[in-house]
Design an enzyme around this catalytic site. Structure first.
Site, short mmCIF file in Angstrom:
data_model
loop_
_atom_site.label_atom_id
_atom_site.label_comp_id
_atom_site.label_asym_id
_atom_site.label_seq_id
_atom_site.Cartn_x
_atom_site.Cartn_y
_atom_site.Cartn_z
CE1 TYR A 57 16.75 113.36 22.28
CE2 TYR A 57 15.87 111.49 21.67
CZ TYR A 57 15.97 112.74 22.65
OH TYR A 57 15.59 112.07 23.98
N1 LIG Z 1 12.31 112.83 27.07
C1 LIG Z 1 13.91 113.82 27.88
O1 LIG Z 1 13.85 114.98 28.04
C2 LIG Z 1 14.86 112.94 27.79
C3 LIG Z 1 16.39 113.03 28.32
C4 LIG Z 1 17.26 112.33 28.09
C5 LIG Z 1 16.79 110.65 27.41
N2 LIG Z 1 16.20 110.57 26.65
C6 LIG Z 1 15.22 108.87 26.13
O2 LIG Z 1 16.21 108.54 27.32
C7 LIG Z 1 16.82 106.83 26.34
C8 LIG Z 1 18.02 107.23 27.64
O3 LIG Z 1 19.57 108.43 28.08
P1 LIG Z 1 20.03 108.38 28.08
O4 LIG Z 1 20.64 108.10 26.36
O5 LIG Z 1 20.72 109.68 28.40
O6 LIG Z 1 20.74 107.53 28.71
P2 LIG Z 1 21.14 105.94 29.10
O7 LIG Z 1 20.33 104.98 28.68
O8 LIG Z 1 20.77 106.04 31.07
O9 LIG Z 1 22.76 106.17 28.96
C9 LIG Z 1 23.11 105.86 28.12
C10 LIG Z 1 25.01 105.41 27.18
O10 LIG Z 1 25.45 104.92 28.03
C11 LIG Z 1 26.16 104.18 27.40
N3 LIG Z 1 25.53 102.96 27.66
C12 LIG Z 1 25.20 102.07 27.04
N4 LIG Z 1 25.23 100.67 27.94
C13 LIG Z 1 26.06 100.60 28.36
C14 LIG Z 1 26.89 98.91 29.08
N5 LIG Z 1 26.26 98.53 28.67
N6 LIG Z 1 28.01 99.40 29.61
C15 LIG Z 1 28.21 101.03 29.26
N7 LIG Z 1 28.03 101.84 29.34
C16 LIG Z 1 27.01 101.80 28.41
C17 LIG Z 1 26.18 104.58 25.97
O11 LIG Z 1 27.03 104.11 25.22
P3 LIG Z 1 27.12 103.88 23.82
O12 LIG Z 1 26.43 104.48 22.92
O13 LIG Z 1 28.61 104.59 23.50
O14 LIG Z 1 27.90 102.52 24.44
C18 LIG Z 1 25.48 106.18 26.11
O15 LIG Z 1 26.47 106.64 26.55
C19 LIG Z 1 17.47 108.47 25.50
O16 LIG Z 1 18.39 107.51 24.56
C20 LIG Z 1 16.75 109.74 25.13
O17 LIG Z 1 15.44 108.39 23.75
C21 LIG Z 1 14.67 111.37 26.91
#
Ligand SMILES: NC(=O)c1ccc[n+]([C@@H]2O[C@H](COP(=O)([O-])OP(=O)(O)OC[C@H]3O[C@@H](n4cnc5c(N)ncnc54)[C@H](OP(=O)(O)O)[C@@H]3O)[C@@H](O)[C@H]2O)c1
Length: 284
Positions: A57
């Site tokens: 990241y």
């Molecule tokens: N180990 C792995 O391979 C792996 C893969 C993927 C993710 N991860 C981890 O898991 C975390 C979460 O996954 P992710 O970031 O992919 O997806 P997520 O948390 O499911 O979704 C994040 C997205 O949703 C939006 N969002 C957040 N809250 C919201 C709300 N209340 N209303 C509308 N939209 C909203 C965010 O936009 P804004 O930021 O613009 O608000 C962002 O675009 C990551 O940040 C990372 O730490 C790990």
């Protein structure tokens, strides 16, 4: 503990460890460095005590800076990062871990949880990374070690690699449309904590009828229902946002409880591996 007793301070025990992991985490994937500092500060102010970053990241330094600037004592924040790839040998791989620890916590610091980001680099890379993580735990620069995107066979493989088993956690994609039940059952049987990434399905399901109906009934957002579903299932959700109001609302999930019928309706949305938006694990 019954689910109506959940709070933002709730923690889960880890295998073979005196440590506890805060059940709600804050994800920072795709959070650019400057924004990441502000978002982590907001998250800490809102009560999150667990931040999930990764070498991939490119914002480990920002997370570390936010923790230092927040005034929250280091020992009260749970920091996770992930190693992306192995070096040529265990020592070179270990050095990559040291670099991350220093970015997050400075020289002499520690990281609470260090994960192998993915098994996809192959058997040799998995072995080098696990052995380097064991070395880091022994050196006490890392408190717990775990894996991410690991299927059952990848976790079983660790038994023949090193001294430490099981891994403390397995971080996998997990939300109602992709529940990865075989892997979750296996982890539960072996006391491996399951962390749910993409717990909000990146807001892709905001128009789903079941989700909308349940969220309207509780007068909360669809994303609050998704975080609550994760928590009530004993998972560690890692919702990400760079939007201050969403950072706050995604953690404001402790004043309603999904009943059995609502949990069952959400559980019934599972589409198996086809419901993954990033990747489902390979269990073979
Ligand atoms: N180990 C792995 O391979 C792996 C893969 C993927 C993710 N991860 C981890 O898991 C975390 C979460 O996954 P992710 O970031 O992919 O997806 P997520 O948390 O499911 O979704 C994040 C997205 O949703 C939006 N969002 C957040 N809250 C919201 C709300 N209340 N209303 C509308 N939209 C909203 C965010 O936009 P804004 O930021 O613009 O608000 C962002 O675009 C990551 O940040 C990372 O730490 C790990």
């Amino acid at each position: 503990m019954s689910t109506d007793q959940l709070s933002i301070q709730s923690t889960l025990g880890l295998p073979n460890s005196p440590d506890y992991i805060p059940q709600l985490g804050f994800g920072v994937y795709l959070s650019p460095p400057d924004k990441c500092v502000k978002s982590c500060l907001k998250a800490l102010e809102a009560g999150y005590r667990h931040i999930d970053t990764a070498q991939y990241y490119e914002n480990e330094e920002s997370v570390g800076r936010a923790v230092r600037e927040s005034g929250v004592p280091r020992q009260d924040v749970y920091l996770t990062t992930k190693i992306l790839s192995a070096g040529d040998d265990v020592d070179a791989t270990y050095q990559k871990i040291v670099d991350s620890v220093e970015k997050l916590s400075g020289k002499g610091g520690y990281v609470d949880l260090f994960l192998i980001h993915s098994p996809n680099g192959g058997e040799k890379a998995r072995k080098l990374m696990w052995l380097a993580l064991e070395k880091a735990k022994e050196a006490t620069i890392v408190r717990e070690i775990g894996v991410s995107n690991y299927g059952i066979q990848h976790i079983e493989e660790i038994k023949s690699i090193g001294k430490i088993w099981p891994p403390a956690v397995n971080q996998i994609e997990l939300h109602p449309w992709c529940q990865q039940r075989d892997c979750v059952e296996y982890c539960n049987r072996n006391n491996i904590v399951v962390e749910a990434y993409c717990p909000l399905v990146r807001n892709d399901k905001a128009q789903d009828e079941t989700l909308l109906e349940i969220s309207k009934k509780h007068n909360v957002s669809t994303n609050q229902v998704l975080v609550r579903w994760s928590l009530q299932n004993g998972l560690v959700p890692l919702p990400k946002s760079d939007t201050p109001s969403r950072i706050v609302s995604n953690a404001d999930v402790y004043n309603f409880n999904l009943n059995e019928g609502e949990m069952a309706r959400l559980n019934a949305l599972d589409q198996g591996d086809g419901g993954a938006i990033v990747q489902a694990v390979s269990n073979k």
